[in-house]
Design a protein around this motif. Structure first.
Motif, PDB file in Angstrom:
ATOM      1  N   PRO A 404      -4.000  -5.716 -45.078  1.00 37.82           N
ATOM      2  CA  PRO A 404      -4.527  -6.639 -45.877  1.00 37.82           C
ATOM      3  C   PRO A 404      -5.795  -6.159 -46.956  1.00 37.82           C
ATOM      4  CG  PRO A 404      -4.228  -7.575 -43.732  1.00 37.82           C
ATOM      5  CD  PRO A 404      -3.928  -6.018 -43.712  1.00 37.82           C
ATOM      6  N   LEU A 405      -6.653  -5.499 -46.345  1.00 39.19           N
ATOM      7  CA  LEU A 405      -7.740  -4.859 -47.257  1.00 39.19           C
ATOM      8  C   LEU A 405      -6.893  -4.017 -48.424  1.00 39.19           C
ATOM      9  CD1 LEU A 405     -10.309  -4.557 -47.829  1.00 39.19           C
ATOM     10  CD2 LEU A 405     -10.729  -2.430 -46.261  1.00 39.19           C
ATOM     11  N   GLU A 406      -5.914  -3.070 -48.061  1.00 34.37           N
ATOM     12  CA  GLU A 406      -5.371  -2.556 -49.344  1.00 34.37           C
ATOM     13  C   GLU A 406      -4.753  -3.599 -50.272  1.00 34.37           C
ATOM     14  OE1 GLU A 406      -4.096   1.628 -46.902  1.00 34.37           O
ATOM     15  OE2 GLU A 406      -3.009   0.058 -46.583  1.00 34.37           O
ATOM     16  N   HIS A 407      -3.920  -4.608 -49.515  1.00 31.97           N
ATOM     17  CA  HIS A 407      -3.454  -5.545 -50.751  1.00 31.97           C
ATOM     18  C   HIS A 407      -4.336  -6.160 -51.658  1.00 31.97           C
ATOM     19  CE1 HIS A 407       0.008  -5.430 -48.132  1.00 31.97           C
ATOM     20  NE2 HIS A 407       0.893  -5.979 -49.185  1.00 31.97           N
ATOM     21  N   MET A 408      -5.541  -6.471 -51.124  1.00 33.08           N
ATOM     22  CA  MET A 408      -6.712  -6.986 -52.164  1.00 33.08           C
ATOM     23  C   MET A 408      -7.296  -6.037 -52.673  1.00 33.08           C
ATOM     24  SD  MET A 408      -6.952 -10.326 -50.887  1.00 33.08           S
ATOM     25  CE  MET A 408      -8.375 -10.767 -51.880  1.00 33.08           C
ATOM     26  N   THR A 409      -7.552  -5.053 -52.308  1.00 34.75           N
ATOM     27  CA  THR A 409      -7.867  -3.598 -53.164  1.00 34.75           C
ATOM     28  C   THR A 409      -7.318  -3.680 -54.437  1.00 34.75           C
ATOM     29  OG1 THR A 409      -9.170  -2.827 -51.254  1.00 34.75           O
ATOM     30  CG2 THR A 409      -8.919  -1.437 -53.433  1.00 34.75           C
ATOM     31  N   ARG A 410      -5.804  -3.385 -54.262  1.00 32.66           N
ATOM     32  CA  ARG A 410      -4.895  -3.203 -55.370  1.00 32.66           C
ATOM     33  C   ARG A 410      -4.902  -4.505 -56.296  1.00 32.66           C
ATOM     34  NH1 ARG A 410      -1.072  -2.286 -52.416  1.00 32.66           N
ATOM     35  NH2 ARG A 410      -0.008  -4.372 -52.464  1.00 32.66           N
ATOM     36  N   LEU A 411      -5.204  -5.580 -55.737  1.00 35.68           N
ATOM     37  CA  LEU A 411      -5.113  -6.807 -56.563  1.00 35.68           C
ATOM     38  C   LEU A 411      -6.414  -6.685 -57.470  1.00 35.68           C
ATOM     39  CD1 LEU A 411      -3.560  -9.371 -56.844  1.00 35.68           C
ATOM     40  CD2 LEU A 411      -4.830 -10.670 -55.220  1.00 35.68           C
ATOM     41  N   ALA A 412      -7.546  -6.282 -56.726  1.00 42.69           N
ATOM     42  CA  ALA A 412      -8.621  -6.235 -57.553  1.00 42.69           C
ATOM     43  C   ALA A 412      -8.544  -5.416 -58.946  1.00 42.69           C
ATOM     44  CB  ALA A 412      -9.986  -5.893 -56.494  1.00 42.69           C
ATOM     45  N   LYS A 413      -7.971  -3.996 -58.353  1.00 41.04           N
ATOM     46  CA  LYS A 413      -7.823  -3.182 -59.394  1.00 41.04           C
ATOM     47  C   LYS A 413      -6.907  -3.367 -60.491  1.00 41.04           C
ATOM     48  CE  LYS A 413      -8.555   1.100 -56.398  1.00 41.04           C
ATOM     49  NZ  LYS A 413      -8.124   2.077 -55.810  1.00 41.04           N
TER      50      LYS A 413
END
Length: 554
Positions: A404-413
């Motif tokens: 989940p954290l990687e999904h959110m990080t990608r979304l933020a980028k």
């Protein structure tokens, strides 16, 4: 009858039922409810014999025939009709006996075998199977297609038809509506109302439970509590209990007050239109069960949109559909599903999109979401339009190996690359945001592929909320959500200040969220002036018309 007396059930070291007792009488239709992880599926495993009690006594009449939906995805070249007919196990056994009798050359055995075959319903087996297949939304032209030619969701419908085909004294159904749209759901509801045996059902569809069940079995704190009445009756009684138990709890009072404020606000805003009155009634129902909603373990809210263009978008003589496939011969025309759309979407509208299976609801939503290009006409979007899109297959596009954290990080980028700089993007901010959707501690670093369907759906909702959209396009968002999360979604959508367009077979969600409806039908899109009860009657009439057309053309 089914009797559980002081039954204890464990899964690994966790006790799911602790000296629980209950009786289910012949012919009762029972809704089995409880929070995720409470033990509903484990109790089903006890009922169907795949699991045995760890303590206490459990009994079910030995002569009862059991029907249930196989959970495996069928892989066979058998036709849809033959696959469903084989679900009738007594008929299958009778057919096998005829074959064996013929090979034995025993005249008496053959005579008895043919009589048994007739008694098992050989004469109308194909008609019964095809009635089930058509009722669950298949086309007449698909009756003899191989099972392997259908997608996963449609194969699971065939598994459901197969379970209904089997003569049974007790029927166990675990989320039977998950792969259905509303026309198939309405048909199944009518079928189950006529079912003569004992029915035990797990479902997160409130109206489906209300229409069918007369008993509610609640797994609560490792006990089985039986309530006389459907799900809404259960909620009423449960709300009274919670008020008595927690009348002085500050958190409870605060959440109830919050619910009350938005209920009052939207009841005051609702117009006198028939559709909006359905919404008022749904909100009044929410008001009545506010203690149950406040007791739920999960809630969330959509953030206020940064701007609200008005109109959000407009469609002028728009045609929608699909371009020809890449491997199609040159000059192949696109497939037009709906044409001549002249509709506008205004700020603050709450639109439910209705239409029988295959009429183009999802195609319309995909076009508005810009996942499909219009095939003709114009679609004009307002300045600053920010779409939040929950697609039916959204769970499939999550990356199973990512957390989940990687999904959110990608979304933020991606947001930063698009020049959007006012959204939380630091790791701790993203962790905190995930925490509001019950992803805390080690869960933020758990591979998404190991999560349940409900947890994946919650992650998609989390990603949607983070983007601060002003137009929400939701295509079957509740497929993997439990009742508590559906209620949380309903509350969040009612509080949302932007525009909502919703496709759903969850009638309770449609009633509580939507003020107006669009009907996608016979190649066009127009307003639907009735409420959901009128729409249900419309679906039944359309199904009857389709059957008559098919019969006339046969």
């Amino acid at each position: 009858m089914i009797i559980l007396k002081n039954v204890t059930l464990r899964r690994s070291s966790k006790i799911l039922l602790d000296k629980a007792s209950v009786t289910i009488n012949p012919g009762e239709k029972v809704g089995l409810v409880g929070r995720n992880g409470a033990g509903k599926s484990t109790l089903f495993a006890l009922l169907n014999g795949t699991l045995h009690e760890d303590g206490g006594d459990y009994s079910i009449p030995k002569q009862w025939r059991m029907g249930q939906v196989a959970q495996d995805m069928p892989e066979t070249e058998q036709s849809a009709t033959d696959f469903v007919i084989d679900g009738d196990t007594p008929l299958l056994a009778a057919r096998n006996e005829v074959k064996a009798a013929e090979e034995s050359d025993d005249g008496m055995r053959m005579a008895e075998a043919y009589m048994a075959l007739n008694d098992a319903g050989e004469h109308d087996a194909e008609a019964r199977a095809q009635a089930l297949i058509l009722g669950l939304g298949f086309k007449v032209s698909e009756l003899h297609n191989p099972v392997n030619s259908f997608s996963g969701g449609w194969r699971m419908r065939l598994q459901l038809a197969r379970a209904l085909m089997c003569p049974s004294d007790i029927l166990l159904l675990d989320e039977p509506t998950n792969h259905l749209d509303m026309d198939a759901l309405v048909w199944l509801e009518a079928w189950l109302k006529r079912y003569q045996g004992t029915l035990v059902m797990i479902s997160h569809d409130r109206e489906f439970l209300d229409a069918i069940t007369g008993v509610t079995l609640h797994i609560d704190n490792a006990k089985l509590v039986r309530y006389g009445g459907n799900y809404s009756k259960f909620e009423d009684m449960r709300a009274e209990q919670i008020v008595l138990q927690q009348a002085t709890a500050a958190r409870q009072a605060e959440k109830i007050a919050h619910l009350q404020s938005f209920i009052n606000r939207f009841k005051a805003k609702a117009s006198k239109a028939k559709q909006a009155q359905s919404r008022v009634k749904a909100l009044e129902r929410m008001e009545k069960i506010a203690p149950v909603l406040a007791d739920a373990e999960f809630s969330f809210e959509f953030q206020e949109p940064q701007n609200l263009p008005n109109p959000m978008l407009s469609m002028v003589d728009t045609a929608i559909g699909y371009p020809p496939p890449d491997d199609a011969p040159a000059g192949t025309p696109p497939t037009v599903i709906v044409r001549g759309i002249n509709r506008s979407v205004m700020a603050g509208q709450r639109i439910g999109i209705l239409g029988a299976n295959g009429q183009g609801k999802s195609t319309l939503v995909k076009t508005i979401a810009q996942a499909l290009q219009p095939l003709g006409g114009e679609v004009t979007v307002g300045k600053g339009l920010n779409i939040g899109y929950f697609a039916q297959q959204e769970l499939d596009v999550l990356r199973p190996q990512d957390t989940p954290l990687e999904h959110m990080t990608r979304l933020a980028k991606e947001a930063l690359a698009a020049g959007i700089r006012n959204l939380p993007g630091r790791e701790q901010e993203l962790r905190n945001f995930l925490g509001t959707f019950n992803f805390s501690g080690d869960m933020v670093k758990q591979a998404v592929g190991t999560m349940s369907g409900g947890e994946k759906a919650r992650l998609v909702l989390c990603m949607l909320v983070w983007q601060r959209p002003n137009l929400l396009l939701l295509d079957e968002p509740t497929n993997h959500l439990d009742l508590a999360t559906r209620e949380a979604l309903s509350v969040a959508l009612n509080e949302f200040e932007g525009t909502v367009m919703l496709v759903s077979h969850d009638r309770a969600l449609l009633r509580s969220v939507c003020d107006e409806f669009w009907l996608v039908s016979r190649g066009g899109v127009g307003p639907f002036d009735g409420d959901l009860d009128d729409y249900q009657r419309y679906l039944l009439e359309e199904a009857k018309r389709s059957r008559e057309t098919a019969t006339a053309g046969a």
